[in-house]
Design a protein around this motif. Structure first.
Motif, PDB file in Angstrom:
ATOM      1  N   MET A   1       0.828  -1.241   0.046  1.00  0.00           N
ATOM      2  CA  MET A   1       0.038  -0.095   0.024  1.00  0.00           C
ATOM      3  C   MET A   1       0.804   1.309   0.061  1.00  0.00           C
ATOM      4  SD  MET A   1      -2.992   0.918  -0.008  1.00  0.00           S
ATOM      5  CE  MET A   1      -4.520   1.669   0.860  1.00  0.00           C
ATOM      6  N   ARG A   2       1.962   1.151   0.828  1.00  0.00           N
ATOM      7  CA  ARG A   2       2.759   2.461   0.867  1.00  0.00           C
ATOM      8  C   ARG A   2       3.467   2.692  -0.343  1.00  0.00           C
ATOM      9  NH1 ARG A   2       6.452   4.410   5.602  1.00  0.00           N
ATOM     10  NH2 ARG A   2       4.481   4.018   6.519  1.00  0.00           N
ATOM     11  N   GLY A   3       3.793   1.594  -1.164  1.00  0.00           N
ATOM     12  CA  GLY A   3       4.247   1.813  -2.503  1.00  0.00           C
ATOM     13  C   GLY A   3       3.514   2.198  -3.427  1.00  0.00           C
ATOM     14  N   ALA A   4       2.245   2.191  -3.420  1.00  0.00           N
ATOM     15  CA  ALA A   4       1.247   2.789  -4.445  1.00  0.00           C
ATOM     16  C   ALA A   4       0.997   4.133  -4.192  1.00  0.00           C
ATOM     17  CB  ALA A   4       0.005   1.947  -4.175  1.00  0.00           C
ATOM     18  N   ILE A   5       1.134   4.467  -2.778  1.00  0.00           N
ATOM     19  CA  ILE A   5       0.818   6.002  -2.407  1.00  0.00           C
ATOM     20  C   ILE A   5       2.130   6.725  -3.046  1.00  0.00           C
ATOM     21  CG2 ILE A   5       0.653   7.381  -0.398  1.00  0.00           C
ATOM     22  CD1 ILE A   5      -0.942   5.303   0.952  1.00  0.00           C
ATOM     23  N   GLU A   6       3.278   6.152  -2.682  1.00  0.00           N
ATOM     24  CA  GLU A   6       4.596   7.030  -2.768  1.00  0.00           C
ATOM     25  C   GLU A   6       4.688   7.122  -4.409  1.00  0.00           C
ATOM     26  OE1 GLU A   6       9.271   5.758  -2.840  1.00  0.00           O
ATOM     27  OE2 GLU A   6       7.982   5.223  -0.803  1.00  0.00           O
ATOM     28  N   ALA A   7       4.198   5.901  -5.257  1.00  0.00           N
ATOM     29  CA  ALA A   7       4.205   6.157  -6.793  1.00  0.00           C
ATOM     30  C   ALA A   7       3.303   6.967  -7.170  1.00  0.00           C
ATOM     31  CB  ALA A   7       3.909   4.715  -7.269  1.00  0.00           C
ATOM     32  N   CYS A   8       2.192   7.396  -6.624  1.00  0.00           N
ATOM     33  CA  CYS A   8       1.235   8.324  -7.170  1.00  0.00           C
ATOM     34  C   CYS A   8       1.691   9.684  -6.589  1.00  0.00           C
ATOM     35  CB  CYS A   8      -0.116   8.015  -6.244  1.00  0.00           C
ATOM     36  SG  CYS A   8      -1.357   9.379  -6.687  1.00  0.00           S
ATOM     37  N   LEU A   9       2.027   9.638  -5.311  1.00  0.00           N
ATOM     38  CA  LEU A   9       2.532  11.241  -4.963  1.00  0.00           C
ATOM     39  C   LEU A   9       4.149  11.698  -5.312  1.00  0.00           C
ATOM     40  CD1 LEU A   9       1.253  10.975  -1.009  1.00  0.00           C
ATOM     41  CD2 LEU A   9       0.318  12.228  -2.977  1.00  0.00           C
ATOM     42  N   GLY A  10       4.655  10.327  -5.772  1.00  0.00           N
ATOM     43  CA  GLY A  10       5.919  10.753  -6.229  1.00  0.00           C
ATOM     44  C   GLY A  10       6.158  11.147  -7.830  1.00  0.00           C
ATOM     45  N   ARG A  11       4.549  10.659  -8.341  1.00  0.00           N
ATOM     46  CA  ARG A  11       4.427  11.053  -9.917  1.00  0.00           C
ATOM     47  C   ARG A  11       5.313  10.046 -10.623  1.00  0.00           C
ATOM     48  NH1 ARG A  11       0.629  14.282 -11.378  1.00  0.00           N
ATOM     49  NH2 ARG A  11       1.620  14.755 -13.352  1.00  0.00           N
ATOM     50  N   TYR A  12       5.539   8.847 -10.425  1.00  0.00           N
ATOM     51  CA  TYR A  12       6.746   7.954 -11.003  1.00  0.00           C
ATOM     52  C   TYR A  12       5.922   7.874 -12.262  1.00  0.00           C
ATOM     53  CZ  TYR A  12       8.962   6.600  -6.677  1.00  0.00           C
ATOM     54  OH  TYR A  12       9.182   6.531  -5.278  1.00  0.00           O
ATOM     55  N   PRO A  13       6.927   7.585 -13.532  1.00  0.00           N
ATOM     56  CA  PRO A  13       6.378   7.682 -14.781  1.00  0.00           C
ATOM     57  C   PRO A  13       5.772   6.288 -14.995  1.00  0.00           C
ATOM     58  CG  PRO A  13       8.932   8.181 -14.731  1.00  0.00           C
ATOM     59  CD  PRO A  13       8.677   7.938 -13.284  1.00  0.00           C
ATOM     60  N   GLN A  14       5.667   5.302 -14.428  1.00  0.00           N
ATOM     61  CA  GLN A  14       4.982   3.949 -14.550  1.00  0.00           C
ATOM     62  C   GLN A  14       3.635   4.354 -14.036  1.00  0.00           C
ATOM     63  OE1 GLN A  14       7.362   0.785 -12.868  1.00  0.00           O
ATOM     64  NE2 GLN A  14       7.803  -0.099 -14.679  1.00  0.00           N
ATOM     65  N   TRP A  15       3.514   4.958 -13.062  1.00  0.00           N
ATOM     66  CA  TRP A  15       2.243   5.379 -12.431  1.00  0.00           C
ATOM     67  C   TRP A  15       1.461   6.043 -13.180  1.00  0.00           C
ATOM     68  CZ3 TRP A  15      -0.773   3.715  -8.613  1.00  0.00           C
ATOM     69  CH2 TRP A  15      -1.826   4.403  -8.399  1.00  0.00           C
ATOM     70  N   LEU A  16       2.034   7.274 -13.717  1.00  0.00           N
ATOM     71  CA  LEU A  16       1.410   7.961 -14.546  1.00  0.00           C
ATOM     72  C   LEU A  16       0.810   7.422 -16.011  1.00  0.00           C
ATOM     73  CD1 LEU A  16       3.841  11.381 -14.408  1.00  0.00           C
ATOM     74  CD2 LEU A  16       1.667  11.020 -13.260  1.00  0.00           C
ATOM     75  N   GLU A  17       1.789   6.603 -16.470  1.00  0.00           N
ATOM     76  CA  GLU A  17       1.347   6.105 -17.593  1.00  0.00           C
ATOM     77  C   GLU A  17       0.022   5.235 -17.474  1.00  0.00           C
ATOM     78  OE1 GLU A  17       0.936   5.093 -21.468  1.00  0.00           O
ATOM     79  OE2 GLU A  17       2.486   6.490 -20.763  1.00  0.00           O
ATOM     80  N   ARG A  18       0.185   4.340 -16.289  1.00  0.00           N
ATOM     81  CA  ARG A  18      -0.964   3.325 -15.935  1.00  0.00           C
ATOM     82  C   ARG A  18      -2.210   4.122 -15.593  1.00  0.00           C
ATOM     83  NH1 ARG A  18       1.857  -1.455 -12.520  1.00  0.00           N
ATOM     84  NH2 ARG A  18       2.980  -2.240 -14.471  1.00  0.00           N
ATOM     85  N   SER A  19      -2.069   5.275 -14.791  1.00  0.00           N
ATOM     86  CA  SER A  19      -3.290   6.184 -14.269  1.00  0.00           C
ATOM     87  C   SER A  19      -3.822   6.876 -15.607  1.00  0.00           C
ATOM     88  CB  SER A  19      -3.005   7.043 -13.382  1.00  0.00           C
ATOM     89  OG  SER A  19      -2.005   7.990 -13.731  1.00  0.00           O
ATOM     90  N   ARG A  20      -2.963   7.274 -16.836  1.00  0.00           N
ATOM     91  CA  ARG A  20      -3.721   7.914 -17.765  1.00  0.00           C
ATOM     92  C   ARG A  20      -4.444   6.960 -18.644  1.00  0.00           C
ATOM     93  NH1 ARG A  20       1.788  11.025 -18.387  1.00  0.00           N
ATOM     94  NH2 ARG A  20       1.238  12.994 -17.427  1.00  0.00           N
ATOM     95  N   ARG A  21      -3.824   5.626 -18.749  1.00  0.00           N
ATOM     96  CA  ARG A  21      -4.554   4.656 -19.591  1.00  0.00           C
ATOM     97  C   ARG A  21      -5.980   4.408 -18.757  1.00  0.00           C
ATOM     98  NH1 ARG A  21      -0.426   0.124 -19.945  1.00  0.00           N
ATOM     99  NH2 ARG A  21       1.074   1.571 -20.729  1.00  0.00           N
ATOM    100  N   ALA A  22      -6.129   4.338 -17.385  1.00  0.00           N
ATOM    101  CA  ALA A  22      -7.227   3.832 -16.865  1.00  0.00           C
ATOM    102  C   ALA A  22      -8.292   5.070 -17.040  1.00  0.00           C
ATOM    103  CB  ALA A  22      -6.983   3.744 -15.467  1.00  0.00           C
TER     104      ALA A  22
END
Length: 169
Positions: A1-22
């Motif tokens: 859970m902590r990893g997902a929050i960190e990826a979201c708030l840290g705007r990791y490129p992988q996270w941004l790509e997946r969230s944009r697709r969703a």
């Protein structure tokens, strides 16, 4: 859970790509639905803004007649009383009295509300005292009455010993 929050708030490129697709697949409704009482409230406001408080109150009454939820009906009655107060303060106070019956959280009329009479629980109190004296005559044992209901002339009382007090010298 902590990893997902960190990826979201840290705007990791992988996270941004997946969230944009969703989010790209989300489709919103072309139109929205505004409830009729909301439209009536706005129309009443517009009428009041043009100096027509009686017409405002009448418009809200039309909406009140169509409401089934008592809390919402009471709130709209309070709104109507605010407009009505400008032309007939006595009727507005009477309307607030009715509004309180529908929704206890609305403004109370200036004269107040007649308090509801609370029935005495003498039978319950006597029964609890009798049960307590049968269980222990010791005045330092206190009981907490959990439930009581009358069945004809008999009463059923549930209790637990909640505290045993001892005297120290």
């Amino acid at each position: 859970m902590r990893g997902a929050i960190e990826a979201c708030l840290g705007r990791y490129p992988q996270w941004l790509e997946r969230s944009r697709r969703a989010l790209a697949e989300i489709r919103y409704a072309d139109t929205s639905v505004v409830r009729p009482e909301t439209i009536a409230a706005r129309e009443a406001f517009d009428l009041a803004a043009t100096g027509q408080p009686r017409a405002s109150a009448d418009r809200l009454q039309q909406a009140i007649n169509g409401l089934e939820d008592p809390a919402l009906r009471g709130w709209f009655m309070e709104q109507k009383a605010a407009y009505l107060h400008l032309v007939d303060p006595v009727a507005a106070q009477q309307l607030l009295t009715s509004a309180v019956n529908e929704n206890e959280f609305v403004l109370k009329p200036a004269a107040g509300i007649a308090p509801a009479k609370i029935k005495a629980a003498a039978v319950q109190a006597r029964t609890a005292a009798e049960v307590r004296s049968l269980v222990s005559p010791d005045p330092f044992i206190r009981f907490s009455i959990l439930a009581s209901r009358s069945l004809g002339s008999a009463a059923i009382v549930s209790f637990t010993v909640c505290t045993v007090c001892t005297m120290t010298s």
